[in-house]
Design an enzyme around this catalytic site. Structure first.
Site, PDB file in Angstrom:
ATOM      1  N   THR A 100       0.842  -1.193   0.000  1.00  0.00           N
ATOM      2  CA  THR A 100       0.000   0.000   0.000  1.00  0.00           C
ATOM      3  C   THR A 100       0.881   1.248   0.000  1.00  0.00           C
ATOM      4  O   THR A 100       1.751   1.404   0.848  1.00  0.00           O
ATOM      5  CB  THR A 100      -0.922   0.000   1.228  1.00  0.00           C
ATOM      6  OG1 THR A 100      -1.805  -1.114   1.113  1.00  0.00           O
ATOM      7  CG2 THR A 100      -1.737   1.273   1.314  1.00  0.00           C
ATOM      8  N   GLN A 157      -4.750  -7.246  -6.385  1.00  0.00           N
ATOM      9  CA  GLN A 157      -5.231  -7.808  -5.116  1.00  0.00           C
ATOM     10  C   GLN A 157      -6.599  -7.216  -4.779  1.00  0.00           C
ATOM     11  O   GLN A 157      -6.739  -6.005  -4.603  1.00  0.00           O
ATOM     12  CB  GLN A 157      -4.242  -7.533  -3.988  1.00  0.00           C
ATOM     13  CG  GLN A 157      -4.610  -8.310  -2.719  1.00  0.00           C
ATOM     14  CD  GLN A 157      -3.700  -8.004  -1.553  1.00  0.00           C
ATOM     15  OE1 GLN A 157      -3.692  -6.883  -1.060  1.00  0.00           O
ATOM     16  NE2 GLN A 157      -2.941  -8.987  -1.109  1.00  0.00           N
ATOM     17  N   HIS A 204      -7.619 -10.983  -1.303  1.00  0.00           N
ATOM     18  CA  HIS A 204      -6.986 -10.651  -0.019  1.00  0.00           C
ATOM     19  C   HIS A 204      -7.822 -11.283   1.100  1.00  0.00           C
ATOM     20  O   HIS A 204      -8.836 -10.753   1.529  1.00  0.00           O
ATOM     21  CB  HIS A 204      -6.917  -9.139   0.151  1.00  0.00           C
ATOM     22  CG  HIS A 204      -5.920  -8.683   1.179  1.00  0.00           C
ATOM     23  ND1 HIS A 204      -5.457  -9.511   2.192  1.00  0.00           N
ATOM     24  CD2 HIS A 204      -5.282  -7.488   1.364  1.00  0.00           C
ATOM     25  CE1 HIS A 204      -4.592  -8.835   2.933  1.00  0.00           C
ATOM     26  NE2 HIS A 204      -4.462  -7.615   2.450  1.00  0.00           N
ATOM     27  N   ASN A 229      -4.547 -10.645   6.958  1.00  0.00           N
ATOM     28  CA  ASN A 229      -4.230  -9.393   7.665  1.00  0.00           C
ATOM     29  C   ASN A 229      -5.408  -8.719   8.341  1.00  0.00           C
ATOM     30  O   ASN A 229      -5.436  -7.499   8.504  1.00  0.00           O
ATOM     31  CB  ASN A 229      -3.552  -8.398   6.711  1.00  0.00           C
ATOM     32  CG  ASN A 229      -2.151  -8.828   6.343  1.00  0.00           C
ATOM     33  OD1 ASN A 229      -1.658  -9.840   6.849  1.00  0.00           O
ATOM     34  ND2 ASN A 229      -1.502  -8.096   5.469  1.00  0.00           N
ATOM     35  N   TYR A 286      -8.536  -8.289   7.389  1.00  0.00           N
ATOM     36  CA  TYR A 286      -9.554  -7.610   6.586  1.00  0.00           C
ATOM     37  C   TYR A 286     -10.799  -8.501   6.483  1.00  0.00           C
ATOM     38  O   TYR A 286     -10.880  -9.533   7.134  1.00  0.00           O
ATOM     39  CB  TYR A 286      -8.966  -7.211   5.243  1.00  0.00           C
ATOM     40  CG  TYR A 286      -7.843  -6.201   5.392  1.00  0.00           C
ATOM     41  CD1 TYR A 286      -8.090  -4.944   5.947  1.00  0.00           C
ATOM     42  CD2 TYR A 286      -6.535  -6.508   5.038  1.00  0.00           C
ATOM     43  CE1 TYR A 286      -7.058  -4.017   6.137  1.00  0.00           C
ATOM     44  CE2 TYR A 286      -5.502  -5.585   5.224  1.00  0.00           C
ATOM     45  CZ  TYR A 286      -5.778  -4.347   5.774  1.00  0.00           C
ATOM     46  OH  TYR A 286      -4.764  -3.437   5.967  1.00  0.00           O
ATOM     47  N   ARG A 320      -4.528 -14.906  -0.693  1.00  0.00           N
ATOM     48  CA  ARG A 320      -3.545 -14.621   0.351  1.00  0.00           C
ATOM     49  C   ARG A 320      -4.146 -14.944   1.715  1.00  0.00           C
ATOM     50  O   ARG A 320      -5.266 -14.510   2.032  1.00  0.00           O
ATOM     51  CB  ARG A 320      -3.152 -13.140   0.308  1.00  0.00           C
ATOM     52  CG  ARG A 320      -1.945 -12.803   1.176  1.00  0.00           C
ATOM     53  CD  ARG A 320      -1.686 -11.305   1.171  1.00  0.00           C
ATOM     54  NE  ARG A 320      -0.283 -10.992   1.383  1.00  0.00           N
ATOM     55  CZ  ARG A 320       0.183  -9.824   1.774  1.00  0.00           C
ATOM     56  NH1 ARG A 320      -0.650  -8.812   2.011  1.00  0.00           N
ATOM     57  NH2 ARG A 320       1.469  -9.615   1.932  1.00  0.00           N
ATOM     58  N   ASN A 331      -3.887  -5.790  12.402  1.00  0.00           N
ATOM     59  CA  ASN A 331      -5.267  -5.285  12.423  1.00  0.00           C
ATOM     60  C   ASN A 331      -6.163  -6.048  13.402  1.00  0.00           C
ATOM     61  O   ASN A 331      -7.344  -6.257  13.151  1.00  0.00           O
ATOM     62  CB  ASN A 331      -5.867  -5.294  11.016  1.00  0.00           C
ATOM     63  CG  ASN A 331      -5.205  -4.294  10.107  1.00  0.00           C
ATOM     64  OD1 ASN A 331      -4.971  -3.148  10.497  1.00  0.00           O
ATOM     65  ND2 ASN A 331      -4.860  -4.711   8.897  1.00  0.00           N
ATOM     66  N   GLY A 348       8.611  -7.736  -0.234  1.00  0.00           N
ATOM     67  CA  GLY A 348       7.866  -6.510  -0.100  1.00  0.00           C
ATOM     68  C   GLY A 348       8.754  -5.286  -0.098  1.00  0.00           C
ATOM     69  O   GLY A 348       9.064  -4.712  -1.148  1.00  0.00           O
TER      70      GLY A 348
END
Length: 369
Positions: A25, A97, A178, A181, A183, A230, A238, A325
């Protein structure tokens, strides 16, 4: 033994090497529209075997951070067309993604200033990014509302529509779902954020239902060979948490094995942190074995703080792809640098989020001498 620089097949995608640029991001898409600068950024890094874009919202409701791109409006799709064309002109492969942040959002980012949505009305103990006086600013997430079961088919439909938009209109080689993480799809999976009592809560198969419904819808639309996913079994990112992740994720990958996906992208350990987490033990070899035993043939991608040596060890241990990354932020020619064992540029953390070309497209590459 496979080398990082060998070709590999991932579903329908023949990749020039096993080095993947992980989604990063960067908050450089005002009004959620990809810019020409983004096209330059991705094209600079097209020597990776596969580029995975920054997380991209499938709907306005799915947006959780300021100035992140979307995939649901005409201008957004037109912007992405320039990105994919620039990458293809350089001989690269790129997937987008697909992202719905769920509760990791703020009212200022939601349609009509509404509440973010979640499996349950539990506020995430984390922060998001807003632009205040032109400056990216971290703020606490807003209190979410629990999604009604009647809203979930529309979310599944939105994932499907975003995948079709990505491939048929924007020119992507495929998509990555996605599911990591903390979400939305991960929020439904994990019992720390999912306290529902309907068909989408409680037992493992219920909590996995939304992720699997969305994945099946995407596969039906564009094919499994152009679809990756992923997962992050134990990351605390998060405010993500499940009390017993091993059986949960083994169930998930056994179901995914039936869909002939291009790849499974696994975050090992804590996103952006240690791969070894004694406080959250997890058997990644058993997870992969469960996937293969169930018939899963997709490429197995690992991610989280790898360098050349640890990436090569990961291939020895059975991985097919390794995602990098932060090294790609400062090293657009990372593949060449790894091949030559050349020193790496250090990224400027002050320019990670928001801004323009500085710290984005202006990192130097090796000379041709």
């Amino acid at each position: 033994m496979s080398s990082l620089f060998d070709t590999v097949q991932a579903g329908d995608l023949l990749l020039a090497n096993r080095i993947v640029m992980a989604p990063l991001t960067r908050n450089r898409a005002p009004d959620a529209i990809p810019t020409p600068l983004m096209a330059e950024y991705y094209a600079q890094r097209a020597t990776a075997g596969l580029l995975i874009t920054e997380a991209t919202a499938i709907s306005h409701q799915g947006q959780g951070y300021a100035d992140v791109p979307g995939l649901y409006g005409t201008e957004q799709l037109d912007g992405w067309k320039h990105v994919t064309q620039a990458v293809h002109d350089e001989g690269g492969k790129i997937v987008v993604q697909l992202w719905h942040v769920g509760r990791v959002s703020h009212c200022e980012l939601q349609p009509d200033g509404g509440q973010p949505v979640a499996p349950s009305a539990i506020t995430a103990k984390t922060k998001t990014v807003l632009i205040r006086d032109g400056v990216p600013t971290f703020v606490a997430t807003s209190e979410p509302r629990a999604l009604d079961a009647g809203e979930l088919p529309e979310i599944v439909h939105t994932y499907r529509a975003a995948a079709l938009n990505a491939v048929d209109t924007a020119g992507f080689d495929g998509v990555e779902i996605h599911g990591a993480n903390g979400y939305l799809l991960d929020q439904f999976l994990k019992n720390g954020s999912n306290q529902r009592t309907d068909d989408y809560g409680g037992p493992i198969r219920n909590r996995a239902r939304l992720m699997l419904e969305a994945t099946r819808a995407i596969v039906d639309a564009i094919g499994g060979g152009r679809t990756g996913i992923r997962l992050s079994p134990v990351t605390p990112a998060n405010d993500a948490f499940d009390s017993d992740p091993q059986p949960l994720f083994e169930y998930v990958v056994k179901q995914l094995a039936k869909l002939n996906l291009a790849y499974v992208h696994l975050i090992v350990g804590a996103t952006g942190g240690p791969r070894e987490m004694p406080e959250r033990p997890f058997d990644y070899a058993a997870l992969k074995a469960a996937y293969r035993a169930a018939g899963g043939k997709g490429a197995w991608m690992v991610n989280n703080g790898y360098d050349k040596a640890t990436a090569e060890q990961a291939l020895k241990d059975g991985a097919d792809l390794v995602a990098f990354g932060k090294p790609f932020i400062a090293n657009p020619d990372l593949v060449r640098r790894l091949r030559l064992d050349a020193p790496l540029n250090e990224p400027d953390k002050a320019t990670f989020y928001g801004g323009g070309a500085e710290g984005y497209t202006d990192y130097p590459v090796l000379s041709n001498e």
